[in-house]
Design a protein around this motif. Structure first.
Motif, PDB file in Angstrom:
ATOM      1  N   ILE A  96      -1.339  -0.963  -4.291  1.00  0.00           N
ATOM      2  CA  ILE A  96      -2.523  -0.143  -4.068  1.00  0.00           C
ATOM      3  C   ILE A  96      -2.037   1.265  -3.769  1.00  0.00           C
ATOM      4  O   ILE A  96      -1.247   1.466  -2.846  1.00  0.00           O
ATOM      5  CB  ILE A  96      -3.366  -0.656  -2.885  1.00  0.00           C
ATOM      6  N   ILE A  97      -2.495   2.219  -4.556  1.00  0.00           N
ATOM      7  CA  ILE A  97      -2.178   3.625  -4.303  1.00  0.00           C
ATOM      8  C   ILE A  97      -3.422   4.264  -3.714  1.00  0.00           C
ATOM      9  O   ILE A  97      -4.474   4.308  -4.356  1.00  0.00           O
ATOM     10  CB  ILE A  97      -1.747   4.346  -5.591  1.00  0.00           C
TER      11      ILE A  97
ATOM     12  N   LEU B 227       0.851  -1.181   0.000  1.00  0.00           N
ATOM     13  CA  LEU B 227       0.000   0.000   0.000  1.00  0.00           C
ATOM     14  C   LEU B 227       0.884   1.227   0.000  1.00  0.00           C
ATOM     15  O   LEU B 227       1.729   1.393   0.886  1.00  0.00           O
ATOM     16  CB  LEU B 227      -0.899   0.030   1.238  1.00  0.00           C
ATOM     17  N   TYR B 228       0.700   2.080  -0.999  1.00  0.00           N
ATOM     18  CA  TYR B 228       1.372   3.375  -1.027  1.00  0.00           C
ATOM     19  C   TYR B 228       0.327   4.427  -0.694  1.00  0.00           C
ATOM     20  O   TYR B 228      -0.645   4.609  -1.425  1.00  0.00           O
ATOM     21  CB  TYR B 228       1.987   3.628  -2.407  1.00  0.00           C
TER      22      TYR B 228
ATOM     23  N   ILE C  42      -3.013  -5.888   3.761  1.00  0.00           N
ATOM     24  CA  ILE C  42      -1.778  -5.664   3.013  1.00  0.00           C
ATOM     25  C   ILE C  42      -0.572  -6.260   3.737  1.00  0.00           C
ATOM     26  O   ILE C  42      -0.638  -6.575   4.916  1.00  0.00           O
ATOM     27  CB  ILE C  42      -1.545  -4.156   2.745  1.00  0.00           C
ATOM     28  N   ASP C  43       0.529  -6.363   2.988  1.00  0.00           N
ATOM     29  CA  ASP C  43       1.756  -6.930   3.542  1.00  0.00           C
ATOM     30  C   ASP C  43       2.772  -5.862   3.943  1.00  0.00           C
ATOM     31  O   ASP C  43       3.517  -6.038   4.907  1.00  0.00           O
ATOM     32  CB  ASP C  43       2.411  -7.865   2.519  1.00  0.00           C
TER      33      ASP C  43
ATOM     34  N   PRO D 206       6.163  -4.657   7.808  1.00  0.00           N
ATOM     35  CA  PRO D 206       7.169  -3.674   7.363  1.00  0.00           C
ATOM     36  C   PRO D 206       6.575  -2.332   6.924  1.00  0.00           C
ATOM     37  O   PRO D 206       5.558  -2.283   6.228  1.00  0.00           O
ATOM     38  CB  PRO D 206       7.839  -4.365   6.179  1.00  0.00           C
ATOM     39  N   LEU D 207       7.265  -1.264   7.340  1.00  0.00           N
ATOM     40  CA  LEU D 207       6.917   0.105   6.950  1.00  0.00           C
ATOM     41  C   LEU D 207       8.115   0.739   6.252  1.00  0.00           C
ATOM     42  O   LEU D 207       9.262   0.618   6.722  1.00  0.00           O
ATOM     43  CB  LEU D 207       6.597   0.965   8.174  1.00  0.00           C
ATOM     44  N   PHE D 208       7.836   1.414   5.150  1.00  0.00           N
ATOM     45  CA  PHE D 208       8.837   2.193   4.432  1.00  0.00           C
ATOM     46  C   PHE D 208       8.308   3.612   4.287  1.00  0.00           C
ATOM     47  O   PHE D 208       7.101   3.824   4.198  1.00  0.00           O
ATOM     48  CB  PHE D 208       9.116   1.600   3.048  1.00  0.00           C
ATOM     49  N   PHE D 209       9.239   4.574   4.217  1.00  0.00           N
ATOM     50  CA  PHE D 209       8.847   5.967   4.157  1.00  0.00           C
ATOM     51  C   PHE D 209       9.693   6.726   3.145  1.00  0.00           C
ATOM     52  O   PHE D 209      10.905   6.512   3.061  1.00  0.00           O
ATOM     53  CB  PHE D 209       9.033   6.647   5.524  1.00  0.00           C
TER      54      PHE D 209
END
Length: 184
Positions: free
Chosen positions: A97-98, A65-66, A131-132, A151-154
């Motif tokens: 998914i945006i 997911l973005y 979501i993953d 996991p989280l990315f930024f």
């Protein structure tokens, strides 16, 4: 910036409002905790059904997911610098998914079968549960995703200092990546 009342989850948000100079104008402040997640859990079947009707996720694929925020006065949104790269980088065995912020103008149509543009979908918890991986910038959705311990990315589009800026506090729970780094 002209709010008189605020509902916040806890002290961290109070500290953030003080840092940004928005606390002093408040007449009332209510600390509520995360009541939205508790409400979601009590009505999980209802919300899961809404998600399934709105969003056909391929359960054989992993899903990223973005969720970019809008372009506020601090230019916090990563959308302009990142969306094309992400769409081109998504592997065939992943779904992207945006979910743009409601105030972000997103004139996109899904250019690939495994890319979904999700606008006008307020129930965030059923989406996050499905979501993953989460990818965001300054969106508060990242705090909601902490509940699921994935996991989280930024993105940090303005290269602000995460050690000094309370607006980047959440990034300590994940990984900051560059606009052309592949999160898949």
């Amino acid at each position: 910036s002209k709010e008189k009342r605020a509902f916040v989850y806890g002290q961290k948000m109070v500290d953030f409002l003080k840092e940004k100079g928005a606390f002093e104008q408040l007449e009332d402040l209510f600390i509520l905790g995360n009541y939205r997640y508790e409400y979601y859990l009590r009505h999980i079947d209802f919300y899961q059904k809404i998600l399934e009707e709105k969003l056909p996720i391929n359960r054989k694929h992993r899903t990223l997911l973005y969720a970019p925020t809008w372009n506020d006065s601090e230019n916090s949104s990563s959308f302009e610098i990142a969306h094309s790269f992400l769409i081109n980088a998504v592997p065939n065995d992943w779904d992207l998914i945006i979910k743009p912020h409601p105030q972000l103008k997103c004139p996109l149509e899904s250019p690939k079968e495994n890319v979904i543009i999700l606008e006008d979908f307020p129930p965030i918890y059923p989406l996050l549960q499905s979501i993953d991986v989460y990818l965001g910038d300054m969106s508060s959705i990242g705090y909601d995703f902490l509940t699921f311990r994935r996991p989280l990315f930024f993105y940090n589009p303005q290269n602000r200092n995460p050690n000094e800026d309370q607006g980047l506090y959440l990034t300590q729970c994940g990984t900051i990546i560059g606009a052309n780094e592949n999160p898949f």
